[in-house]
Design a protein around this motif. Sequence first.
Motif, PDB file in Angstrom:
ATOM      1  N   VAL A  75       0.905  11.339  -9.627  1.00 45.59           N
ATOM      2  CA  VAL A  75       0.905   9.815  -8.887  1.00 45.59           C
ATOM      3  C   VAL A  75      -0.234  10.079  -8.061  1.00 45.59           C
ATOM      4  O   VAL A  75      -0.851  11.041  -7.097  1.00 45.59           O
ATOM      5  CB  VAL A  75       2.186   9.839  -7.973  1.00 45.59           C
ATOM      6  CG1 VAL A  75       1.942   8.637  -6.977  1.00 45.59           C
ATOM      7  CG2 VAL A  75       3.446   9.996  -8.932  1.00 45.59           C
ATOM      8  N   VAL A  76      -0.960   8.661  -7.981  1.00 46.92           N
ATOM      9  CA  VAL A  76      -2.248   8.531  -7.121  1.00 46.92           C
ATOM     10  C   VAL A  76      -1.719   7.517  -6.042  1.00 46.92           C
ATOM     11  O   VAL A  76      -1.525   6.406  -6.451  1.00 46.92           O
ATOM     12  CB  VAL A  76      -3.441   7.881  -7.810  1.00 46.92           C
ATOM     13  CG1 VAL A  76      -4.470   7.786  -7.007  1.00 46.92           C
ATOM     14  CG2 VAL A  76      -3.841   9.092  -9.025  1.00 46.92           C
ATOM     15  N   PRO A  77      -1.832   7.857  -4.803  1.00 47.85           N
ATOM     16  CA  PRO A  77      -1.451   6.828  -3.906  1.00 47.85           C
ATOM     17  C   PRO A  77      -2.711   5.804  -3.600  1.00 47.85           C
ATOM     18  O   PRO A  77      -3.874   6.331  -4.030  1.00 47.85           O
ATOM     19  CB  PRO A  77      -1.250   7.684  -2.464  1.00 47.85           C
ATOM     20  CG  PRO A  77      -2.077   8.797  -2.907  1.00 47.85           C
ATOM     21  CD  PRO A  77      -2.112   9.281  -4.159  1.00 47.85           C
ATOM     22  N   ASP A  78      -2.529   5.060  -2.644  1.00 44.46           N
ATOM     23  CA  ASP A  78      -3.804   4.149  -2.312  1.00 44.46           C
ATOM     24  C   ASP A  78      -4.412   4.761  -1.039  1.00 44.46           C
ATOM     25  O   ASP A  78      -5.695   4.701  -0.900  1.00 44.46           O
ATOM     26  CB  ASP A  78      -3.182   2.866  -1.908  1.00 44.46           C
ATOM     27  CG  ASP A  78      -2.565   2.305  -2.914  1.00 44.46           C
ATOM     28  OD1 ASP A  78      -3.145   1.977  -3.954  1.00 44.46           O
ATOM     29  OD2 ASP A  78      -1.410   1.806  -2.689  1.00 44.46           O
ATOM     30  N   LEU A  79      -3.741   5.649  -0.194  1.00 49.80           N
ATOM     31  CA  LEU A  79      -4.310   6.066   1.003  1.00 49.80           C
ATOM     32  C   LEU A  79      -3.416   7.495   0.950  1.00 49.80           C
ATOM     33  O   LEU A  79      -2.199   7.507   0.773  1.00 49.80           O
ATOM     34  CB  LEU A  79      -3.955   5.416   2.364  1.00 49.80           C
ATOM     35  CG  LEU A  79      -4.674   4.133   2.416  1.00 49.80           C
ATOM     36  CD1 LEU A  79      -4.098   3.450   3.557  1.00 49.80           C
ATOM     37  CD2 LEU A  79      -6.220   4.204   2.419  1.00 49.80           C
ATOM     38  N   VAL A  88       0.758  -1.284  -0.146  1.00 53.75           N
ATOM     39  CA  VAL A  88       0.065   0.119  -0.047  1.00 53.75           C
ATOM     40  C   VAL A  88       0.748   1.279  -0.187  1.00 53.75           C
ATOM     41  O   VAL A  88       1.690   1.371   0.751  1.00 53.75           O
ATOM     42  CB  VAL A  88      -1.044  -0.066   1.218  1.00 53.75           C
ATOM     43  CG1 VAL A  88      -1.733   1.187   1.392  1.00 53.75           C
ATOM     44  CG2 VAL A  88      -1.996  -1.192   1.426  1.00 53.75           C
ATOM     45  N   PHE A  89       0.670   2.198  -0.977  1.00 50.99           N
ATOM     46  CA  PHE A  89       1.241   3.429  -0.862  1.00 50.99           C
ATOM     47  C   PHE A  89       0.603   4.550  -0.240  1.00 50.99           C
ATOM     48  O   PHE A  89      -0.708   4.735  -0.617  1.00 50.99           O
ATOM     49  CB  PHE A  89       1.489   3.898  -2.544  1.00 50.99           C
ATOM     50  CG  PHE A  89       2.411   4.870  -2.678  1.00 50.99           C
ATOM     51  CD1 PHE A  89       3.560   5.180  -1.684  1.00 50.99           C
ATOM     52  CD2 PHE A  89       2.513   5.556  -3.824  1.00 50.99           C
ATOM     53  CE1 PHE A  89       4.308   6.387  -2.101  1.00 50.99           C
ATOM     54  CE2 PHE A  89       3.343   6.762  -4.149  1.00 50.99           C
ATOM     55  CZ  PHE A  89       4.216   6.892  -3.377  1.00 50.99           C
ATOM     56  N   GLY A  95      -8.453  16.172  10.620  1.00 57.09           N
ATOM     57  CA  GLY A  95      -7.626  15.409   9.739  1.00 57.09           C
ATOM     58  C   GLY A  95      -8.354  14.566   9.092  1.00 57.09           C
ATOM     59  O   GLY A  95      -9.499  14.242   9.472  1.00 57.09           O
ATOM     60  N   GLY A  96      -7.684  13.696   8.420  1.00 53.15           N
ATOM     61  CA  GLY A  96      -8.408  12.714   7.762  1.00 53.15           C
ATOM     62  C   GLY A  96      -7.638  11.740   6.864  1.00 53.15           C
ATOM     63  O   GLY A  96      -6.590  12.158   6.559  1.00 53.15           O
ATOM     64  N   VAL A  97      -8.156  10.776   6.556  1.00 56.29           N
ATOM     65  CA  VAL A  97      -7.484   9.898   5.427  1.00 56.29           C
ATOM     66  C   VAL A  97      -8.452   9.595   4.095  1.00 56.29           C
ATOM     67  O   VAL A  97      -9.794   9.308   4.333  1.00 56.29           O
ATOM     68  CB  VAL A  97      -7.362   8.311   5.904  1.00 56.29           C
ATOM     69  CG1 VAL A  97      -6.466   7.500   4.863  1.00 56.29           C
ATOM     70  CG2 VAL A  97      -6.599   8.443   7.477  1.00 56.29           C
ATOM     71  N   ALA A  98      -8.167   9.998   3.031  1.00 60.22           N
ATOM     72  CA  ALA A  98      -8.629   9.693   1.713  1.00 60.22           C
ATOM     73  C   ALA A  98      -8.440   8.423   1.251  1.00 60.22           C
ATOM     74  O   ALA A  98      -6.960   7.835   1.015  1.00 60.22           O
ATOM     75  CB  ALA A  98      -8.442  10.826   0.808  1.00 60.22           C
ATOM     76  N   ILE A  99      -9.248   7.496   1.003  1.00 60.30           N
ATOM     77  CA  ILE A  99      -9.250   5.997   0.822  1.00 60.30           C
ATOM     78  C   ILE A  99      -9.704   5.449  -0.610  1.00 60.30           C
ATOM     79  O   ILE A  99     -10.502   5.930  -1.102  1.00 60.30           O
ATOM     80  CB  ILE A  99     -10.156   5.237   1.792  1.00 60.30           C
ATOM     81  CG1 ILE A  99      -9.923   5.813   3.532  1.00 60.30           C
ATOM     82  CG2 ILE A  99      -9.913   3.749   1.818  1.00 60.30           C
ATOM     83  CD1 ILE A  99     -10.787   5.330   4.340  1.00 60.30           C
ATOM     84  N   SER A 100      -8.746   4.826  -1.217  1.00 62.52           N
ATOM     85  CA  SER A 100      -9.117   4.277  -2.516  1.00 62.52           C
ATOM     86  C   SER A 100     -10.250   3.126  -2.503  1.00 62.52           C
ATOM     87  O   SER A 100     -10.462   2.749  -1.146  1.00 62.52           O
ATOM     88  CB  SER A 100      -7.801   3.518  -3.155  1.00 62.52           C
ATOM     89  OG  SER A 100      -7.666   2.464  -2.405  1.00 62.52           O
ATOM     90  N   ALA A 101     -10.737   3.156  -3.471  1.00 62.34           N
ATOM     91  CA  ALA A 101     -11.893   2.244  -3.661  1.00 62.34           C
ATOM     92  C   ALA A 101     -11.562   0.780  -3.311  1.00 62.34           C
ATOM     93  O   ALA A 101     -12.284   0.119  -2.538  1.00 62.34           O
ATOM     94  CB  ALA A 101     -12.554   2.204  -5.164  1.00 62.34           C
ATOM     95  N   GLU A 102     -10.310   0.283  -3.485  1.00 61.26           N
ATOM     96  CA  GLU A 102     -10.074  -0.956  -3.226  1.00 61.26           C
ATOM     97  C   GLU A 102      -9.908  -1.118  -1.851  1.00 61.26           C
ATOM     98  O   GLU A 102     -10.357  -2.215  -1.150  1.00 61.26           O
ATOM     99  CB  GLU A 102      -8.881  -1.321  -4.155  1.00 61.26           C
ATOM    100  CG  GLU A 102      -8.202  -2.900  -3.981  1.00 61.26           C
ATOM    101  CD  GLU A 102      -6.911  -3.159  -4.595  1.00 61.26           C
ATOM    102  OE1 GLU A 102      -6.125  -4.142  -3.970  1.00 61.26           O
ATOM    103  OE2 GLU A 102      -6.263  -2.321  -5.086  1.00 61.26           O
ATOM    104  N   ILE A 103      -9.155  -0.415  -1.078  1.00 58.53           N
ATOM    105  CA  ILE A 103      -9.088  -0.268   0.346  1.00 58.53           C
ATOM    106  C   ILE A 103     -10.368  -0.453   0.892  1.00 58.53           C
ATOM    107  O   ILE A 103     -10.684  -0.986   1.989  1.00 58.53           O
ATOM    108  CB  ILE A 103      -8.091   0.480   0.766  1.00 58.53           C
ATOM    109  CG1 ILE A 103      -6.511  -0.087   0.207  1.00 58.53           C
ATOM    110  CG2 ILE A 103      -7.899   0.526   2.261  1.00 58.53           C
ATOM    111  CD1 ILE A 103      -5.309   0.825   0.558  1.00 58.53           C
TER     112      ILE A 103
END
Length: 451
Positions: free
Chosen positions: A271-275, A247-248, A290-298
């Motif tokens: 570049v697009v990370p996973d998180l 995971v990137f 604050g927060g985490v932006a999360i990919s569809a897969e994760i």
Amino acid sequence: MTPHADPQAGAAVKAADRAHVFHSWSAQGLIDPLAVAGAEGSYFWDYDGNRYLDFTSGLVYTNIGYQHPKVVAAIQEQAGRLATFAPAFAVEPRSEAARLIAERTPGDLDKIFFTNGGAEAVENAIRMARLHTGRPKVLSAYRSYHGGTATAINVTGDPRRWANDNGTAGVVHFWGPFLYRSPFYSSTEAEECARALTHLEDTIAFEGPQTVAAIILETIPGTAGIMTPPSGYLAGVREICDRHGIVFVLDEVMAGFGRTGTWFAAEHFDVVPDLMTFAKGVNSGYVPLGGVAISAEIAATFDKRPYPGGLTYSGHPLACAAAVATIKVMEEEKIVEHAARIGETVLGPGLRELAERHPSVGEVRGTGAFWALELVRDRETHEPLVPYNATGEANAAMAAFGAACKKNGLWPFVNMNRTHAVPPCNVTEAEAKEGLAALDAALSVADEFTV
């Protein structure tokens, strides 16, 4: 607002602080915090009537400056309507903040997990990566800062980790690219990129790719020195992660929300990370968020499987209302575009001109409203103006430089042998030039410590 002197009130504020406030990262008996009476725009002032141009943006978070009236009004309005509500419910400011953030994140980072700040965002991003992969280890760079909580401080690379590092967090550090102080003996950016990627590949090979859950990097490292990665490096890390099922994670807590002249620094590198973690500039620090932006897969990992994490104040209505208002202000006032322009036309050229005249400046780095000056004793050898992690007498040169800045009405961001120029992203051209003039005078003091 014009500051007015009220030393008696300032003395009372200072006395209460010294009696009861326990400050972070400090020996409590050795500090003398300034009593602040107010702030507006790019300035703040004390109770003695002294006004300072803030070239720190607080802790690099007041991206729209202090006391923006539209954001203050939004917080007041939200407090009157619904001051707080538990995170398990859908409430309008939380939903709208998530939508507006997701619209601006790269790729498919469309789900938002809210935290109270950047360190908690990093904690949860790493937890998500470990659960998604079933692997224990996290790789992070030595020149980095990711937060002060348990896991975040372990993935941090700077000396603040040392006293907190319990050695059991499954963290492995590696060297990221930094040509000015290359650990790879590189002479060009292309060499530094290639050698840094080879070093990362070797580290993964010796740790065991099947044990590595995530690689976390600040897109552009902040406190560690604003070292913009060479072209191709982040894309190379992305490819390595894809090849090994790692995971990137990109940490955009400091670099995000306009600071680098784009909504997120990742845009500079395509570049697009996973998180992706964020905080600070999301609402200019007006209310902790604050927060985490999360990919569809994760995100899909937790469709049927409960995510084992949460916070009482996750997506707090006041914080989210501030985020909504901040993002709208940034759009309406074109603050992201302004940050790019002020960096290109004023801050960058001005700082480089200072470097030409001051032997204490070894390198100028940055973009947008995100710049660093590397201060040195010797330009030829790159010897830092003060030793790594210097304190006391060993730090005299940087202490003298900082004092000179403040004497000239500039509040500087000083870390080790660097000073960072990180004003609000909407700093005016006149304010930026005022800051450059104050730096010019202070650098003459730093010059006295050069060989």
